[in-house]
Motif scaffolding. Structure first.
Motif, PDB file in Angstrom:
ATOM      1  N   ASP A  99       0.847  -1.187   0.000  1.00  0.00           N
ATOM      2  CA  ASP A  99       0.000   0.000   0.000  1.00  0.00           C
ATOM      3  C   ASP A  99       0.886   1.242   0.000  1.00  0.00           C
ATOM      4  O   ASP A  99       2.111   1.145  -0.017  1.00  0.00           O
ATOM      5  N   TYR A 100       0.239   2.405   0.045  1.00  0.00           N
ATOM      6  CA  TYR A 100       0.920   3.695  -0.044  1.00  0.00           C
ATOM      7  C   TYR A 100       0.439   4.547   1.126  1.00  0.00           C
ATOM      8  O   TYR A 100      -0.773   4.741   1.303  1.00  0.00           O
ATOM      9  N   THR A 101       1.375   5.064   1.915  1.00  0.00           N
ATOM     10  CA  THR A 101       1.023   5.611   3.230  1.00  0.00           C
ATOM     11  C   THR A 101       0.040   6.771   3.165  1.00  0.00           C
ATOM     12  O   THR A 101      -0.924   6.814   3.934  1.00  0.00           O
ATOM     13  N   GLY A 102       0.263   7.720   2.274  1.00  0.00           N
ATOM     14  CA  GLY A 102      -0.589   8.907   2.263  1.00  0.00           C
ATOM     15  C   GLY A 102      -2.022   8.605   1.899  1.00  0.00           C
ATOM     16  O   GLY A 102      -2.962   9.046   2.575  1.00  0.00           O
ATOM     17  N   ASN A 103      -2.216   7.841   0.828  1.00  0.00           N
ATOM     18  CA  ASN A 103      -3.582   7.509   0.417  1.00  0.00           C
ATOM     19  C   ASN A 103      -4.251   6.562   1.408  1.00  0.00           C
ATOM     20  O   ASN A 103      -5.465   6.622   1.607  1.00  0.00           O
ATOM     21  N   LEU A 104      -3.462   5.699   2.027  1.00  0.00           N
ATOM     22  CA  LEU A 104      -4.022   4.824   3.052  1.00  0.00           C
ATOM     23  C   LEU A 104      -4.500   5.645   4.241  1.00  0.00           C
ATOM     24  O   LEU A 104      -5.584   5.389   4.799  1.00  0.00           O
ATOM     25  N   LEU A 135       4.317  -2.516   8.191  1.00  0.00           N
ATOM     26  CA  LEU A 135       5.711  -2.788   8.517  1.00  0.00           C
ATOM     27  C   LEU A 135       6.563  -1.595   8.088  1.00  0.00           C
ATOM     28  O   LEU A 135       6.049  -0.514   7.830  1.00  0.00           O
ATOM     29  N   GLN A 136       7.862  -1.794   8.037  1.00  0.00           N
ATOM     30  CA  GLN A 136       8.776  -0.698   7.722  1.00  0.00           C
ATOM     31  C   GLN A 136       8.449  -0.104   6.355  1.00  0.00           C
ATOM     32  O   GLN A 136       8.333  -0.830   5.365  1.00  0.00           O
ATOM     33  N   PRO A 137       8.306   1.226   6.262  1.00  0.00           N
ATOM     34  CA  PRO A 137       8.050   1.823   4.953  1.00  0.00           C
ATOM     35  C   PRO A 137       9.328   1.883   4.128  1.00  0.00           C
ATOM     36  O   PRO A 137      10.436   1.945   4.673  1.00  0.00           O
ATOM     37  N   SER A 138       9.175   1.867   2.823  1.00  0.00           N
ATOM     38  CA  SER A 138      10.336   1.992   1.951  1.00  0.00           C
ATOM     39  C   SER A 138      10.603   3.464   1.646  1.00  0.00           C
ATOM     40  O   SER A 138       9.760   4.334   1.885  1.00  0.00           O
ATOM     41  N   VAL A 252       4.484   0.580   1.466  1.00  0.00           N
ATOM     42  CA  VAL A 252       4.543  -0.069   2.777  1.00  0.00           C
ATOM     43  C   VAL A 252       3.738  -1.367   2.746  1.00  0.00           C
ATOM     44  O   VAL A 252       2.672  -1.424   2.124  1.00  0.00           O
ATOM     45  N   PRO A 253       4.237  -2.434   3.378  1.00  0.00           N
ATOM     46  CA  PRO A 253       3.425  -3.659   3.477  1.00  0.00           C
ATOM     47  C   PRO A 253       2.319  -3.490   4.524  1.00  0.00           C
ATOM     48  O   PRO A 253       2.587  -3.115   5.673  1.00  0.00           O
ATOM     49  N   LEU A 254       1.091  -3.760   4.120  1.00  0.00           N
ATOM     50  CA  LEU A 254      -0.054  -3.791   5.029  1.00  0.00           C
ATOM     51  C   LEU A 254      -0.402  -5.252   5.240  1.00  0.00           C
ATOM     52  O   LEU A 254      -0.706  -5.968   4.280  1.00  0.00           O
ATOM     53  N   ILE A 255      -0.383  -5.715   6.503  1.00  0.00           N
ATOM     54  CA  ILE A 255      -0.461  -7.156   6.753  1.00  0.00           C
ATOM     55  C   ILE A 255      -1.349  -7.467   7.943  1.00  0.00           C
ATOM     56  O   ILE A 255      -1.456  -6.684   8.900  1.00  0.00           O
ATOM     57  N   ASN A 256      -1.984  -8.617   7.865  1.00  0.00           N
ATOM     58  CA  ASN A 256      -2.750  -9.153   8.984  1.00  0.00           C
ATOM     59  C   ASN A 256      -1.780  -9.514  10.115  1.00  0.00           C
ATOM     60  O   ASN A 256      -0.808 -10.244   9.905  1.00  0.00           O
ATOM     61  N   ALA A 257      -2.037  -8.999  11.318  1.00  0.00           N
ATOM     62  CA  ALA A 257      -1.107  -9.187  12.435  1.00  0.00           C
ATOM     63  C   ALA A 257      -0.879 -10.652  12.772  1.00  0.00           C
ATOM     64  O   ALA A 257       0.211 -11.024  13.238  1.00  0.00           O
ATOM     65  N   THR A 258      -1.859 -11.497  12.516  1.00  0.00           N
ATOM     66  CA  THR A 258      -1.695 -12.914  12.859  1.00  0.00           C
ATOM     67  C   THR A 258      -0.634 -13.587  11.999  1.00  0.00           C
ATOM     68  O   THR A 258      -0.130 -14.656  12.363  1.00  0.00           O
ATOM     69  N   LYS A 259      -0.295 -12.988  10.864  1.00  0.00           N
ATOM     70  CA  LYS A 259       0.688 -13.592   9.963  1.00  0.00           C
ATOM     71  C   LYS A 259       2.121 -13.212  10.324  1.00  0.00           C
ATOM     72  O   LYS A 259       3.060 -13.588   9.618  1.00  0.00           O
ATOM     73  N   LEU A 260       2.291 -12.492  11.417  1.00  0.00           N
ATOM     74  CA  LEU A 260       3.629 -12.082  11.830  1.00  0.00           C
ATOM     75  C   LEU A 260       4.215 -13.001  12.896  1.00  0.00           C
ATOM     76  O   LEU A 260       5.257 -12.699  13.476  1.00  0.00           O
ATOM     77  N   ALA A 261       3.539 -14.131  13.154  1.00  0.00           N
ATOM     78  CA  ALA A 261       4.046 -15.064  14.173  1.00  0.00           C
ATOM     79  C   ALA A 261       5.414 -15.608  13.786  1.00  0.00           C
ATOM     80  O   ALA A 261       6.261 -15.856  14.653  1.00  0.00           O
ATOM     81  N   LYS A 262       5.645 -15.793  12.481  1.00  0.00           N
ATOM     82  CA  LYS A 262       6.949 -16.250  12.014  1.00  0.00           C
ATOM     83  C   LYS A 262       7.847 -15.034  11.778  1.00  0.00           C
ATOM     84  O   LYS A 262       7.537 -14.184  10.928  1.00  0.00           O
ATOM     85  N   PRO A 263       8.950 -14.901  12.494  1.00  0.00           N
ATOM     86  CA  PRO A 263       9.827 -13.730  12.323  1.00  0.00           C
ATOM     87  C   PRO A 263      10.300 -13.535  10.890  1.00  0.00           C
ATOM     88  O   PRO A 263      10.543 -12.410  10.465  1.00  0.00           O
ATOM     89  N   ALA A 264      10.412 -14.621  10.138  1.00  0.00           N
ATOM     90  CA  ALA A 264      10.907 -14.514   8.764  1.00  0.00           C
ATOM     91  C   ALA A 264      10.018 -13.632   7.903  1.00  0.00           C
ATOM     92  O   ALA A 264      10.493 -13.006   6.943  1.00  0.00           O
ATOM     93  N   LEU A 271      13.271  -6.089   4.701  1.00  0.00           N
ATOM     94  CA  LEU A 271      14.463  -6.045   3.856  1.00  0.00           C
ATOM     95  C   LEU A 271      14.114  -5.502   2.466  1.00  0.00           C
ATOM     96  O   LEU A 271      14.875  -4.712   1.879  1.00  0.00           O
ATOM     97  N   ILE A 272      12.969  -5.908   1.941  1.00  0.00           N
ATOM     98  CA  ILE A 272      12.519  -5.362   0.662  1.00  0.00           C
ATOM     99  C   ILE A 272      12.349  -3.849   0.761  1.00  0.00           C
ATOM    100  O   ILE A 272      12.813  -3.095  -0.103  1.00  0.00           O
ATOM    101  N   SER A 273      11.689  -3.389   1.818  1.00  0.00           N
ATOM    102  CA  SER A 273      11.485  -1.948   2.004  1.00  0.00           C
ATOM    103  C   SER A 273      12.814  -1.211   2.124  1.00  0.00           C
ATOM    104  O   SER A 273      12.965  -0.087   1.611  1.00  0.00           O
ATOM    105  N   GLU A 274      13.781  -1.835   2.776  1.00  0.00           N
ATOM    106  CA  GLU A 274      15.094  -1.211   2.944  1.00  0.00           C
ATOM    107  C   GLU A 274      15.802  -1.018   1.604  1.00  0.00           C
ATOM    108  O   GLU A 274      16.523  -0.038   1.400  1.00  0.00           O
ATOM    109  N   LYS A 275      15.574  -1.925   0.667  1.00  0.00           N
ATOM    110  CA  LYS A 275      16.280  -1.897  -0.607  1.00  0.00           C
ATOM    111  C   LYS A 275      15.553  -1.093  -1.685  1.00  0.00           C
ATOM    112  O   LYS A 275      16.136  -0.763  -2.725  1.00  0.00           O
ATOM    113  N   LEU A 276      14.291  -0.769  -1.466  1.00  0.00           N
ATOM    114  CA  LEU A 276      13.461  -0.195  -2.521  1.00  0.00           C
ATOM    115  C   LEU A 276      13.422   1.330  -2.406  1.00  0.00           C
ATOM    116  O   LEU A 276      13.053   1.870  -1.362  1.00  0.00           O
TER     117      LEU A 276
END
Length: 310
Positions: A99-104, A135-138, A252-264, A271-276
């Motif tokens: 997603d995109y922070t401002g429009n979101l 998560l972390q914005p790019s 920015v990734p917009l994600i369901n919180a339940t899917k963050l149980a796996k740290p990976a 990492l994608i946001s850091e590189k983009l």
């Protein structure tokens, strides 16, 4: 047409098939209609996207990177605009979208006034439902912009939206249908710059219809995105926005919180946001929309490899 009670063979077959479809649907709905799928399996992340090429590509980058890290993914791309896909993320039918922070933020709170990147991101995080996370914005931003041809800008001495305001009563403006009502769209231009347009023409979201209309002069100004390769290809001019009608638009990734149980999951998306960054995203768009029309999945894999993620 026979007038007896007998139904012709082809019609009978069609009616029988429709009857089976209705029975399968419980007999009360439209058998040709569609509805969001049920929530994904707990061990699967269902990745969705909006219905324009850049967002599909970003979703493919997310999905491919997660798969490389051993996460089970499902793809559900091209859902529609934010008004369509956000409820699906909120309700669990989709787990992750770019997603995109401002429009979101403006979607979550039409009265929000933040425009600086950090302020916009913080307010998005505060206003999300408790089941969702950003998560972390790019560094990559894809901002809406008011775009004109270089000839129009030179002829009318226009460098900014403020310069354009005096001409607005004579202009037809083109853009996606939702631009007519979104707070930063036609209402925002009127509120922020006093730009009252002669007409608005609903086209597409940063796509070929808008580009063609601007080139042909059927619209004199249009809403296009800052990472659109057609800007450079057509020598279009993005007008300055001195009063910040358009807020920061970090990917920015917009994600369901339940899917963050796996740290990976968070690790690879961060990492994608850091590189983009914006230049990289513009180049990726250029590749996807190039004359040879490469497979977006291959473009995603190539970039992930070059970025040391794949």
């Amino acid at each position: 047409m026979p007038t007896s009670g007998r139904v012709p063979g082809r019609v009978a077959v069609v009616l029988a098939v429709l009857g089976l479809l209705l029975a399968a649907c419980g007999g009360g709905g439209d058998p040709l209609g569609s509805s969001p799928p049920p929530p994904s399996d707990p061990d699967t992340i269902r990745v969705g996207s909006a219905n324009f090429p850049e967002n599909r590509l970003l979703a493919e980058i997310y999905a491919t990177a997660l798969s490389i890290r051993g996460v089970q993914v499902e793809r559900r791309f091209g859902i529609g605009n934010r008004e369509t896909y956000f409820p699906q993320v909120r309700d669990g039918a989709v787990d992750l979208v770019p997603d995109y922070t401002g429009n979101l933020l403006r979607y979550l709170d039409p009265n929000a006034t933040a425009t600086a990147p950090a302020d916009v991101y913080a307010q998005v995080a505060q206003r999300l439902p408790p089941t969702l996370r950003v998560l972390q914005p790019s560094a990559a931003q894809d901002k809406d912009g008011v775009v004109v041809t270089r000839a129009f800008a030179a002829q009318n001495g226009v460098r900014s939206i403020a310069d354009l305001a005096r001409l607005c009563p004579t202009l037809t403006f083109g853009g996606p249908p939702e631009f007519a009502t979104r707070p930063y769209g036609i209402p925002g231009l009127a509120r922020t710059y006093g730009c009252t347009l002669r007409a608005f023409r609903a086209l597409d979201s940063g796509g070929p219809l808008t580009v063609a209309a601007l080139r042909q002069g059927t619209v004199q100004a249009a809403d296009l995105f800052s990472t659109d390769p057609s800007l450079a290809m057509n020598d279009f001019v993005v007008l300055d926005d001195p009063r910040s009608n358009f807020a920061a638009q970090q990917v920015v990734p917009l994600i369901n919180a339940t899917k963050l149980a796996k740290p990976a999951v968070a690790d690879v998306l961060d990492l994608i946001s850091e590189k983009l960054d914006t230049a990289t995203l513009t180049d990726l768009n250029r590749r996807v929309e190039g004359p040879d029309k490469p497979d977006p999945a291959q473009v995603a894999r190539d970039w992930l490899s070059s970025a040391g993620i794949g």
